[in-house]
Design an enzyme around this catalytic site. Structure first.
Site, PDB file in Angstrom:
ATOM      1  N   TRP A 160      -5.169  -5.402   1.773  1.00  0.00           N
ATOM      2  CA  TRP A 160      -6.116  -6.520   1.696  1.00  0.00           C
ATOM      3  C   TRP A 160      -6.447  -6.952   0.277  1.00  0.00           C
ATOM      4  O   TRP A 160      -6.936  -8.060   0.055  1.00  0.00           O
ATOM      5  CB  TRP A 160      -7.431  -6.162   2.405  1.00  0.00           C
ATOM      6  CG  TRP A 160      -8.054  -4.870   1.950  1.00  0.00           C
ATOM      7  CD1 TRP A 160      -7.944  -3.654   2.557  1.00  0.00           C
ATOM      8  CD2 TRP A 160      -8.861  -4.657   0.791  1.00  0.00           C
ATOM      9  NE1 TRP A 160      -8.629  -2.695   1.844  1.00  0.00           N
ATOM     10  CE2 TRP A 160      -9.213  -3.284   0.756  1.00  0.00           C
ATOM     11  CE3 TRP A 160      -9.341  -5.498  -0.214  1.00  0.00           C
ATOM     12  CZ2 TRP A 160     -10.004  -2.732  -0.248  1.00  0.00           C
ATOM     13  CZ3 TRP A 160     -10.136  -4.945  -1.226  1.00  0.00           C
ATOM     14  CH2 TRP A 160     -10.464  -3.584  -1.228  1.00  0.00           C
ATOM     15  N   ASN A 161      -6.182  -6.102  -0.724  1.00  0.00           N
ATOM     16  CA  ASN A 161      -6.731  -6.392  -2.053  1.00  0.00           C
ATOM     17  C   ASN A 161      -5.951  -7.440  -2.847  1.00  0.00           C
ATOM     18  O   ASN A 161      -6.520  -8.117  -3.697  1.00  0.00           O
ATOM     19  CB  ASN A 161      -6.897  -5.100  -2.870  1.00  0.00           C
ATOM     20  CG  ASN A 161      -5.628  -4.294  -2.972  1.00  0.00           C
ATOM     21  OD1 ASN A 161      -4.675  -4.478  -2.216  1.00  0.00           O
ATOM     22  ND2 ASN A 161      -5.597  -3.372  -3.921  1.00  0.00           N
ATOM     23  N   ARG A 169       5.802  -9.676  -3.096  1.00  0.00           N
ATOM     24  CA  ARG A 169       6.507  -8.552  -3.716  1.00  0.00           C
ATOM     25  C   ARG A 169       7.416  -7.845  -2.711  1.00  0.00           C
ATOM     26  O   ARG A 169       8.378  -7.186  -3.090  1.00  0.00           O
ATOM     27  CB  ARG A 169       5.485  -7.569  -4.296  1.00  0.00           C
ATOM     28  CG  ARG A 169       6.042  -6.702  -5.402  1.00  0.00           C
ATOM     29  CD  ARG A 169       4.941  -6.093  -6.239  1.00  0.00           C
ATOM     30  NE  ARG A 169       4.275  -4.993  -5.548  1.00  0.00           N
ATOM     31  CZ  ARG A 169       3.260  -4.304  -6.081  1.00  0.00           C
ATOM     32  NH1 ARG A 169       2.778  -4.645  -7.265  1.00  0.00           N
ATOM     33  NH2 ARG A 169       2.720  -3.301  -5.423  1.00  0.00           N
ATOM     34  N   LYS A 184       2.877  -7.120   9.021  1.00  0.00           N
ATOM     35  CA  LYS A 184       1.555  -6.868   9.566  1.00  0.00           C
ATOM     36  C   LYS A 184       0.571  -6.908   8.394  1.00  0.00           C
ATOM     37  O   LYS A 184       0.418  -5.941   7.653  1.00  0.00           O
ATOM     38  CB  LYS A 184       1.514  -5.499  10.264  1.00  0.00           C
ATOM     39  CG  LYS A 184       0.447  -5.364  11.363  1.00  0.00           C
ATOM     40  CD  LYS A 184      -0.976  -5.564  10.916  1.00  0.00           C
ATOM     41  CE  LYS A 184      -1.433  -4.464   9.978  1.00  0.00           C
ATOM     42  NZ  LYS A 184      -2.880  -4.653   9.581  1.00  0.00           N
ATOM     43  N   PRO A 185      -0.111  -8.051   8.182  1.00  0.00           N
ATOM     44  CA  PRO A 185      -1.061  -8.127   7.064  1.00  0.00           C
ATOM     45  C   PRO A 185      -2.346  -7.380   7.377  1.00  0.00           C
ATOM     46  O   PRO A 185      -2.634  -7.065   8.539  1.00  0.00           O
ATOM     47  CB  PRO A 185      -1.316  -9.633   6.934  1.00  0.00           C
ATOM     48  CG  PRO A 185      -1.108 -10.168   8.307  1.00  0.00           C
ATOM     49  CD  PRO A 185      -0.026  -9.307   8.925  1.00  0.00           C
ATOM     50  N   SER A 239      -3.304   3.314   1.440  1.00  0.00           N
ATOM     51  CA  SER A 239      -3.794   4.635   1.070  1.00  0.00           C
ATOM     52  C   SER A 239      -2.749   5.718   1.302  1.00  0.00           C
ATOM     53  O   SER A 239      -1.879   5.596   2.175  1.00  0.00           O
ATOM     54  CB  SER A 239      -5.053   4.971   1.875  1.00  0.00           C
ATOM     55  OG  SER A 239      -4.719   5.251   3.223  1.00  0.00           O
ATOM     56  N   GLU A 260       4.017   2.508  -1.505  1.00  0.00           N
ATOM     57  CA  GLU A 260       3.202   2.284  -2.700  1.00  0.00           C
ATOM     58  C   GLU A 260       1.791   2.675  -2.300  1.00  0.00           C
ATOM     59  O   GLU A 260       1.091   1.930  -1.612  1.00  0.00           O
ATOM     60  CB  GLU A 260       3.295   0.833  -3.151  1.00  0.00           C
ATOM     61  CG  GLU A 260       2.858   0.623  -4.591  1.00  0.00           C
ATOM     62  CD  GLU A 260       1.376   0.377  -4.728  1.00  0.00           C
ATOM     63  OE1 GLU A 260       0.643   1.353  -5.055  1.00  0.00           O
ATOM     64  OE2 GLU A 260       0.942  -0.752  -4.492  1.00  0.00           O
ATOM     65  N   LEU A 261       1.383   3.882  -2.721  1.00  0.00           N
ATOM     66  CA  LEU A 261       0.173   4.500  -2.178  1.00  0.00           C
ATOM     67  C   LEU A 261      -0.949   4.548  -3.217  1.00  0.00           C
ATOM     68  O   LEU A 261      -0.955   3.758  -4.153  1.00  0.00           O
ATOM     69  CB  LEU A 261       0.520   5.890  -1.642  1.00  0.00           C
ATOM     70  CG  LEU A 261       1.682   5.908  -0.635  1.00  0.00           C
ATOM     71  CD1 LEU A 261       2.013   7.334  -0.208  1.00  0.00           C
ATOM     72  CD2 LEU A 261       1.357   5.054   0.584  1.00  0.00           C
ATOM     73  N   ARG A 288     -10.207  -5.596 -13.235  1.00  0.00           N
ATOM     74  CA  ARG A 288      -9.316  -6.483 -12.487  1.00  0.00           C
ATOM     75  C   ARG A 288      -9.570  -6.278 -11.000  1.00  0.00           C
ATOM     76  O   ARG A 288      -9.641  -5.157 -10.511  1.00  0.00           O
ATOM     77  CB  ARG A 288      -7.861  -6.161 -12.817  1.00  0.00           C
ATOM     78  CG  ARG A 288      -6.865  -7.091 -12.145  1.00  0.00           C
ATOM     79  CD  ARG A 288      -5.445  -6.615 -12.383  1.00  0.00           C
ATOM     80  NE  ARG A 288      -4.474  -7.537 -11.818  1.00  0.00           N
ATOM     81  CZ  ARG A 288      -3.207  -7.227 -11.565  1.00  0.00           C
ATOM     82  NH1 ARG A 288      -2.760  -6.016 -11.853  1.00  0.00           N
ATOM     83  NH2 ARG A 288      -2.381  -8.110 -11.041  1.00  0.00           N
ATOM     84  N   CYS A 294      -5.083  -0.387  -6.906  1.00  0.00           N
ATOM     85  CA  CYS A 294      -4.520   0.958  -7.072  1.00  0.00           C
ATOM     86  C   CYS A 294      -4.164   1.225  -8.518  1.00  0.00           C
ATOM     87  O   CYS A 294      -4.036   2.381  -8.926  1.00  0.00           O
ATOM     88  CB  CYS A 294      -3.301   1.132  -6.165  1.00  0.00           C
ATOM     89  SG  CYS A 294      -2.034  -0.114  -6.405  1.00  0.00           S
ATOM     90  N   GLU A 391      -9.732   8.435  -5.795  1.00  0.00           N
ATOM     91  CA  GLU A 391      -9.636   7.030  -6.184  1.00  0.00           C
ATOM     92  C   GLU A 391     -10.897   6.303  -5.742  1.00  0.00           C
ATOM     93  O   GLU A 391     -11.260   6.324  -4.561  1.00  0.00           O
ATOM     94  CB  GLU A 391      -8.404   6.391  -5.539  1.00  0.00           C
ATOM     95  CG  GLU A 391      -8.199   4.942  -5.908  1.00  0.00           C
ATOM     96  CD  GLU A 391      -6.932   4.367  -5.310  1.00  0.00           C
ATOM     97  OE1 GLU A 391      -6.281   3.548  -5.969  1.00  0.00           O
ATOM     98  OE2 GLU A 391      -6.586   4.747  -4.166  1.00  0.00           O
ATOM     99  N   SER A 451       1.456  -4.992 -14.797  1.00  0.00           N
ATOM    100  CA  SER A 451       2.172  -5.560 -13.649  1.00  0.00           C
ATOM    101  C   SER A 451       2.998  -6.765 -14.073  1.00  0.00           C
ATOM    102  O   SER A 451       2.495  -7.678 -14.738  1.00  0.00           O
ATOM    103  CB  SER A 451       1.171  -5.961 -12.562  1.00  0.00           C
ATOM    104  OG  SER A 451       0.469  -4.834 -12.098  1.00  0.00           O
TER     105      SER A 451
END
Length: 486
Positions: A160-161, A169, A184-185, A239, A260-261, A288, A294, A391, A451
């Site tokens: 969601w972020n 990507r 699946k968003p 996560s 990508e966790l 940011r 993450c 985190e 990034s």
């Protein structure tokens, strides 16, 4: 009655499921509320897919796979280039939509559109460069030929972020490689992905190549897909806890997996650092996306000689940031995604304070509507505090003082995560030495943001595996075939 720009952009978003090139309602009567985190109000509702909807999305992807794989790479590239042009032309529309459903300030949302669009352009250029090799056998008598082929139908689960950039990507390299997709968003921020799917269709992507299912029961909808032998790849951003479960679920089908966790990024400031640059870098790395990233700096380790000055200057900058609704001019810090996220951040700060930490700025929720939390800096944080060990998705900066380089590296690496780290020093030898010693997939050396669509994004240890972006990104969607020629 006239409508506002916000209402207008929300009204343009398709609210159904996108399957086989067509928009339709889900089988469930229930719909998903999409909330504006700045106000707590419902923006709109979207379809809530069930298991049958998910399976039909995979059916559409499988049906389109063979013809899409045969499509010349130049044609696939042109679809991506047209999508880049369309997205760039509609940057303000997409930025406003992201601000409404996710909360980030408009300036940051515009930055995400630019960043997200760059994946479309980058992979439009990579598509025609897919190639193999031809070589004689070193011992003679035969020849070696390798070719590349698309992995096949792919399930993409996005967070969601960064509603747009995390979509482009993943989607852009899959399109370039010749893979079909079921996306699946995130339930909290589905609107940007739905709008992007519409744009991809307008750019000429054939029916069935990209399918989007929104659902409030992700596990129930995706489990049958992961068990379906027709699915060949899973890519997930989210996560580590959820990632571990998805890796386990993908084992039976031996799926190609990209993860990508989570992260727990250390930010190191050495005595010889340019403090102006370090403070600016800290602000960028921490704030940011309101700290909901993450890649956000999560633990600040500052060498004793500059600790007092750096901390004072950083706290001053954090305390003067403008908190508010992202659509308002001048807003620098938006809301957290929901009430639970704000409560979690507040609990972590309170726990650190009870254990001896000192709040220099912030430390409390802001306002009586929406989910705002003040930019916060905490010193004297005890080693076992969750602000350091886990985190924290929010605008909180815990500062710890260190004395030696070895101590800093030990502290930085003392985590199961390894996504990114930051280090500030004027000493080139030290900078390279530290960058090599940090157990992360990425390092920002005298930089608070790294990034880039042209660079490989990804981590090590519990932060996942696989890379997105760069030359490496397209390889995640390609298989290598070897032909021995006698």
């Amino acid at each position: 009655m006239s409508t506002t720009p916000a209402q207008q952009v929300v009204q343009t978003v398709p609210s159904g499921l996108f399957i086989g090139g067509h928009w339709r309602e889900g089988r469930r009567e229930h719909r998903i509320d999409v909330e504006n985190p700045a106000t707590g109000e419902v923006l709109t509702t979207v379809a809530d897919a069930d298991e049958t909807d998910g399976r039909e999305a995979l059916d559409a992807a499988v049906a389109a796979q063979a013809s899409w794989a045969r499509t010349p790479s130049r044609e696939r590239a042109e679809v991506l280039r047209r999508a880049f042009d369309l997205l760039t032309a509609r940057a303000d529309e997409f930025a406003l939509l992201m601000t409404l459903e996710m909360g980030k300030p408009l300036a940051e949302a515009r930055g995400e559109v630019t960043y997200g669009a760059e994946f479309l352009r980058w992979f439009s250029e990579e598509a025609p460069r897919i190639s193999g090799r031809y070589a004689p056998n070193p011992v003679g008598g035969s020849r070696l030929l390798t070719t590349k082929a698309p992995v096949g139908p792919t399930l993409m689960i996005t967070p969601w972020n960064f509603p747009l950039a995390m979509a482009t990507r993943k989607v852009a390299p899959a399109v370039a490689a010749g893979c079909t997709m079921v996306v699946k968003p995130a339930t909290a921020t589905p609107l940007t992905m739905l709008k992007f799917a519409e744009l991809m269709s307008e750019a000429g992507l054939p029916d069935g190549v990209l399918n989007v299912v929104t659902t409030s029961t992700t596990g129930r909808v995706t489990a049958p897909l992961l068990a379906d032998p027709r699915l060949r790849k899973l890519t997930f951003t989210g996560s580590t806890e959820v990632g571990r479960k998805l890796i386990a679920a993908s084992a039976d089908q031996v799926l190609r997996v990209s993860m990508e966790l989570g992260g727990n990024a250390p930010f190191l400031v050495f005595d010889d650092a340019d403090l102006d640059r370090a403070v600016e870098g800290a602000l960028a790395a921490k704030m940011r996306n309101t700290g909901e990233a993450c890649t956000a700096a999560n633990r600040f380790y500052v060498q004793r000689g500059v600790a007092a000055e750096f901390t004072e200057r950083f706290a001053d900058r954090l305390g003067n940031l403008v908190v508010g609704d992202g659509v308002e001019p001048g807003t620098q810090v938006g809301p957290l995604i929901d009430a639970g996220a704000r409560a979690d951040v507040a609990a972590r700060v309170d726990e650190a304070v009870l254990a001896g930490g000192k709040v220099l700025t912030g430390g409390a929720p802001v306002g009586d509507r929406g989910y705002f939390y003040a930019p916060t800096l905490v010193t004297d944080v005890p080693a076992g505090a969750r602000l350091l060990t886990e985190e924290t998705f929010g605008p909180v900066a815990p500062v710890v003082v260190f004395d030696t380089e070895d101590e800093a590296l030990t502290l930085a690496n003392a985590t199961e995560f390894g996504l990114i780290a930051y280090a500030f020093t004027r000493d080139l030898d030290r900078g390279l030495r530290v960058a090599e010693a940090l157990e992360t997939g990425m390092v920002g050396l005298n930089a608070g943001v790294v990034s880039n669509a042209a660079a490989p994004f990804g981590g090590v240890k519990a932060s996942g595996y696989g890379r997105e972006g760069g030359f490496e990104g397209i390889e995640e969607y390609l298989e290598t075939k070897y032909v021995g020629i006698g």
